[in-house]
Design a protein around this motif. Structure first.
Motif, PDB file in Angstrom:
ATOM      1  N   ALA A  25       0.830  -1.204   0.000  1.00  0.00           N
ATOM      2  CA  ALA A  25       0.000   0.000   0.000  1.00  0.00           C
ATOM      3  C   ALA A  25       0.867   1.258   0.000  1.00  0.00           C
ATOM      4  CB  ALA A  25      -0.924  -0.005   1.213  1.00  0.00           C
ATOM      5  N   ILE A  26       1.903   1.274   0.832  1.00  0.00           N
ATOM      6  CA  ILE A  26       2.785   2.438   0.904  1.00  0.00           C
ATOM      7  C   ILE A  26       3.531   2.630  -0.410  1.00  0.00           C
ATOM      8  CG2 ILE A  26       4.870   3.334   2.020  1.00  0.00           C
ATOM      9  CD1 ILE A  26       3.848   2.023   4.633  1.00  0.00           C
ATOM     10  N   LEU A  27       4.010   1.525  -0.990  1.00  0.00           N
ATOM     11  CA  LEU A  27       4.723   1.622  -2.269  1.00  0.00           C
ATOM     12  C   LEU A  27       3.808   2.133  -3.377  1.00  0.00           C
ATOM     13  CD1 LEU A  27       6.864  -1.652  -2.211  1.00  0.00           C
ATOM     14  CD2 LEU A  27       7.738   0.696  -2.215  1.00  0.00           C
ATOM     15  N   ALA A  28       2.582   1.630  -3.425  1.00  0.00           N
ATOM     16  CA  ALA A  28       1.645   2.081  -4.452  1.00  0.00           C
ATOM     17  C   ALA A  28       1.401   3.585  -4.345  1.00  0.00           C
ATOM     18  CB  ALA A  28       0.334   1.314  -4.343  1.00  0.00           C
ATOM     19  N   ARG A  29       1.196   4.053  -3.117  1.00  0.00           N
ATOM     20  CA  ARG A  29       0.953   5.495  -2.927  1.00  0.00           C
ATOM     21  C   ARG A  29       2.179   6.305  -3.302  1.00  0.00           C
ATOM     22  NH1 ARG A  29      -0.342   9.371  -4.017  1.00  0.00           N
ATOM     23  NH2 ARG A  29      -1.245  11.133  -2.880  1.00  0.00           N
ATOM     24  N   SER A  30       3.372   5.838  -2.922  1.00  0.00           N
ATOM     25  CA  SER A  30       4.600   6.573  -3.226  1.00  0.00           C
ATOM     26  C   SER A  30       4.880   6.619  -4.722  1.00  0.00           C
ATOM     27  CB  SER A  30       5.788   5.956  -2.480  1.00  0.00           C
ATOM     28  OG  SER A  30       6.097   4.661  -2.996  1.00  0.00           O
ATOM     29  N   LEU A  31       4.316   5.686  -5.458  1.00  0.00           N
ATOM     30  CA  LEU A  31       4.500   5.640  -6.912  1.00  0.00           C
ATOM     31  C   LEU A  31       3.401   6.384  -7.659  1.00  0.00           C
ATOM     32  CD1 LEU A  31       5.637   1.916  -7.146  1.00  0.00           C
ATOM     33  CD2 LEU A  31       7.040   3.913  -7.692  1.00  0.00           C
ATOM     34  N   GLY A  32       2.575   7.116  -6.929  1.00  0.00           N
ATOM     35  CA  GLY A  32       1.602   7.995  -7.572  1.00  0.00           C
ATOM     36  C   GLY A  32       0.170   7.508  -7.600  1.00  0.00           C
ATOM     37  N   VAL A  33      -0.094   6.314  -7.074  1.00  0.00           N
ATOM     38  CA  VAL A  33      -1.462   5.805  -7.038  1.00  0.00           C
ATOM     39  C   VAL A  33      -2.206   6.508  -5.905  1.00  0.00           C
ATOM     40  CG1 VAL A  33      -2.913   3.778  -6.613  1.00  0.00           C
ATOM     41  CG2 VAL A  33      -0.844   3.567  -8.004  1.00  0.00           C
ATOM     42  N   ASN A  88      -1.336   6.307   7.572  1.00  0.00           N
ATOM     43  CA  ASN A  88       0.049   5.860   7.417  1.00  0.00           C
ATOM     44  C   ASN A  88       0.526   5.803   5.970  1.00  0.00           C
ATOM     45  OD1 ASN A  88      -1.185   4.219   9.951  1.00  0.00           O
ATOM     46  ND2 ASN A  88       0.941   4.784  10.363  1.00  0.00           N
ATOM     47  N   ALA A  89      -0.384   5.507   5.052  1.00  0.00           N
ATOM     48  CA  ALA A  89       0.037   5.352   3.655  1.00  0.00           C
ATOM     49  C   ALA A  89      -0.209   6.602   2.814  1.00  0.00           C
ATOM     50  CB  ALA A  89      -0.687   4.160   3.032  1.00  0.00           C
ATOM     51  N   GLY A  90      -1.044   7.521   3.306  1.00  0.00           N
ATOM     52  CA  GLY A  90      -1.230   8.779   2.586  1.00  0.00           C
ATOM     53  C   GLY A  90      -2.417   8.831   1.651  1.00  0.00           C
ATOM     54  N   PHE A  91      -3.318   7.860   1.714  1.00  0.00           N
ATOM     55  CA  PHE A  91      -4.531   7.902   0.900  1.00  0.00           C
ATOM     56  C   PHE A  91      -5.594   8.747   1.602  1.00  0.00           C
ATOM     57  CE2 PHE A  91      -2.515   4.039  -0.612  1.00  0.00           C
ATOM     58  CZ  PHE A  91      -2.760   4.066  -1.978  1.00  0.00           C
ATOM     59  N   GLN A  92      -6.405   9.449   0.829  1.00  0.00           N
ATOM     60  CA  GLN A  92      -7.547  10.155   1.390  1.00  0.00           C
ATOM     61  C   GLN A  92      -8.705   9.179   1.532  1.00  0.00           C
ATOM     62  OE1 GLN A  92      -8.473  13.699  -0.845  1.00  0.00           O
ATOM     63  NE2 GLN A  92      -6.383  14.481  -0.738  1.00  0.00           N
ATOM     64  N   ARG A  93      -9.455   9.301   2.618  1.00  0.00           N
ATOM     65  CA  ARG A  93     -10.503   8.325   2.914  1.00  0.00           C
ATOM     66  C   ARG A  93     -11.518   8.218   1.780  1.00  0.00           C
ATOM     67  NH1 ARG A  93     -12.449   5.525   7.521  1.00  0.00           N
ATOM     68  NH2 ARG A  93     -10.641   6.324   8.634  1.00  0.00           N
ATOM     69  N   GLN A  94     -11.840   9.326   1.122  1.00  0.00           N
ATOM     70  CA  GLN A  94     -12.836   9.288   0.051  1.00  0.00           C
ATOM     71  C   GLN A  94     -12.325   8.572  -1.192  1.00  0.00           C
ATOM     72  OE1 GLN A  94     -11.435  12.058   1.291  1.00  0.00           O
ATOM     73  NE2 GLN A  94     -11.109  13.659  -0.263  1.00  0.00           N
ATOM     74  N   ASN A  95     -11.023   8.264  -1.226  1.00  0.00           N
ATOM     75  CA  ASN A  95     -10.436   7.543  -2.355  1.00  0.00           C
ATOM     76  C   ASN A  95     -10.134   6.078  -2.023  1.00  0.00           C
ATOM     77  OD1 ASN A  95     -10.493   9.759  -4.090  1.00  0.00           O
ATOM     78  ND2 ASN A  95      -8.487  10.494  -3.389  1.00  0.00           N
ATOM     79  N   VAL A  96     -10.727   5.593  -0.929  1.00  0.00           N
ATOM     80  CA  VAL A  96     -10.569   4.192  -0.522  1.00  0.00           C
ATOM     81  C   VAL A  96     -11.943   3.533  -0.588  1.00  0.00           C
ATOM     82  CG1 VAL A  96      -9.913   2.623   1.341  1.00  0.00           C
ATOM     83  CG2 VAL A  96      -8.639   4.761   1.002  1.00  0.00           C
ATOM     84  N   TRP A  97     -12.058   2.457  -1.408  1.00  0.00           N
ATOM     85  CA  TRP A  97     -13.345   1.796  -1.600  1.00  0.00           C
ATOM     86  C   TRP A  97     -13.239   0.314  -1.255  1.00  0.00           C
ATOM     87  CZ3 TRP A  97     -11.584   5.153  -5.530  1.00  0.00           C
ATOM     88  CH2 TRP A  97     -12.297   6.359  -5.623  1.00  0.00           C
ATOM     89  N   PRO A  98     -13.806  -0.116  -0.147  1.00  0.00           N
ATOM     90  CA  PRO A  98     -13.785  -1.539   0.212  1.00  0.00           C
ATOM     91  C   PRO A  98     -14.902  -2.309  -0.470  1.00  0.00           C
ATOM     92  CG  PRO A  98     -14.801  -0.270   1.966  1.00  0.00           C
ATOM     93  CD  PRO A  98     -14.381   0.722   0.915  1.00  0.00           C
ATOM     94  N   VAL A  99     -14.666  -3.602  -0.702  1.00  0.00           N
ATOM     95  CA  VAL A  99     -15.687  -4.459  -1.301  1.00  0.00           C
ATOM     96  C   VAL A  99     -15.446  -5.908  -0.855  1.00  0.00           C
ATOM     97  CG1 VAL A  99     -14.307  -4.726  -3.424  1.00  0.00           C
ATOM     98  CG2 VAL A  99     -16.771  -5.187  -3.477  1.00  0.00           C
ATOM     99  N   PRO A 100     -16.486  -6.617  -0.406  1.00  0.00           N
ATOM    100  CA  PRO A 100     -16.343  -8.027  -0.019  1.00  0.00           C
ATOM    101  C   PRO A 100     -16.464  -8.931  -1.241  1.00  0.00           C
ATOM    102  CG  PRO A 100     -18.565  -7.286   0.476  1.00  0.00           C
ATOM    103  CD  PRO A 100     -17.855  -6.104  -0.117  1.00  0.00           C
ATOM    104  N   VAL A 101     -15.560  -9.902  -1.376  1.00  0.00           N
ATOM    105  CA  VAL A 101     -15.569 -10.778  -2.548  1.00  0.00           C
ATOM    106  C   VAL A 101     -15.109 -12.180  -2.172  1.00  0.00           C
ATOM    107  CG1 VAL A 101     -15.151  -8.955  -4.272  1.00  0.00           C
ATOM    108  CG2 VAL A 101     -13.217 -10.088  -3.168  1.00  0.00           C
TER     109      VAL A 101
END
Length: 293
Positions: free
Chosen positions: A199-207, A241-254
């Motif tokens: 998660a931290i790597l993805a955010r640091s790479l611009g995601v 901790n990873a730097g994502f904004q809450r409105q840009n996090v979408w959980p889904v059960p699968v």
């Protein structure tokens, strides 16, 4: 956009069995799907011997103007079920035909890895299949209602972090796959697991946008309590901790193995609480495919 891939006319070429011809056609169709294309013309030339010499011309196209491009990298801890989830998605989207799926099912059973049948859609190399882990970034294409998606399935094992970085660096958005099963989520989420690091790597790479696919929910009986517990912990980490904004996090059960809530859902144990959890309580909550779209 046109691609020349190869094959035939309406009849069977001389000296070629029906089985050989059928296998060739399936191969070409798979090639087209991997390119994210629709098969427009499929023809086999008569007169020559051997399917390998009968590859004449197959025109395939992708309606690029009708879709918005989206590059999605799938990340998460080893054994979270990333390849199984995405392999099943590709199957449900028609990018793997039933004949090929039966082949994967039989081969995986023969290897003593029956639950890996969908993972083998993406894990094609012998090393990946024998070890049961993704090594390289597997690239595939599919289309949603509005988007032409390039799917980048990244390895979860810590030995292949450079390959994961290569995949995440190409991505617009990420799907972080975590396990719902007791002990496995906690292991992946610990400092020794890969969930946090990915998660931290993805955010640091611009995601900046991320879907959290809580996988293997069938193994916990589609428990809302377990789902809410995982979503609370992972969302708190992603935001603080990873730097994502809450409105840009979408959980889904699968469930990657059963296919539930990937494209559609029918499991009453899930529908009983998830259907009404959409925005404002009056909008049906999304499937994984709808979130990607």
């Amino acid at each position: 956009m046109m691609y020349c891939l190869g094959v035939q006319d309406d009849g069977r070429p001389d000296g070629v069995s029906h089985e050989e011809l059928t296998e060739t056609i399936y191969t070409v169709q798979r090639m087209a799907r991997q390119l994210g294309c629709d098969v427009v013309v499929l023809r086999v030339a008569r007169g020559s011997r051997g399917v390998g010499y009968n590859m004449a011309e197959v025109l395939v196209r992708r309606k690029l103007s009708d879709f918005l491009d989206l590059r999605v990298c799938v990340v998460g801890n080893e054994d979270a079920g990333k390849s199984t989830l995405m392999g099943h998605l590709l199957y449900l989207k028609g990018h793997v035909d039933k004949r090929q799926m039966r082949k994967y099912e039989q081969e995986s059973k023969n290897a003593g890895k029956g639950s890996f049948m969908y993972a083998w859609v993406l894990d094609e190399h012998e090393e990946e299949r024998s070890r049961g882990v993704t090594v390289d970034v597997a690239t595939n294409h599919f289309e949603t209602e509005h988007r032409a998606v390039t799917l980048l399935d990244a390895p979860g094992h810590r030995d292949f972090i450079p390959n994961m970085i290569m995949g995440a660096a190409q991505a617009d958005v990420a799907v972080l796959v975590v396990e719902a099963t007791v002990g496995e989520f906690e292991g992946g989420f610990s400092d020794n697991g890969q969930t946090k690091e990915h998660a931290i790597l993805a955010r640091s790479l611009g995601v900046s946008q991320i879907i959290v696919a809580v996988n293997k929910m069938d193994a916990v009986g589609w428990s809302k309590k377990r789902y809410d517990e995982i979503v609370e912990r992972i969302t708190d980490f992603l935001e603080n901790n990873a730097g994502f904004q809450r409105q840009n996090v979408w959980p889904v059960p699968v469930s990657g193995l059963s296919g539930e809530n990937i494209v559609k859902r029918s499991e009453m144990a899930l529908k009983s609480w998830y259907d009404a959890s959409g925005a404002d309580g009056d909008q049906q909550a999304p499937t994984l495919m709808e979130l990607i779209d």
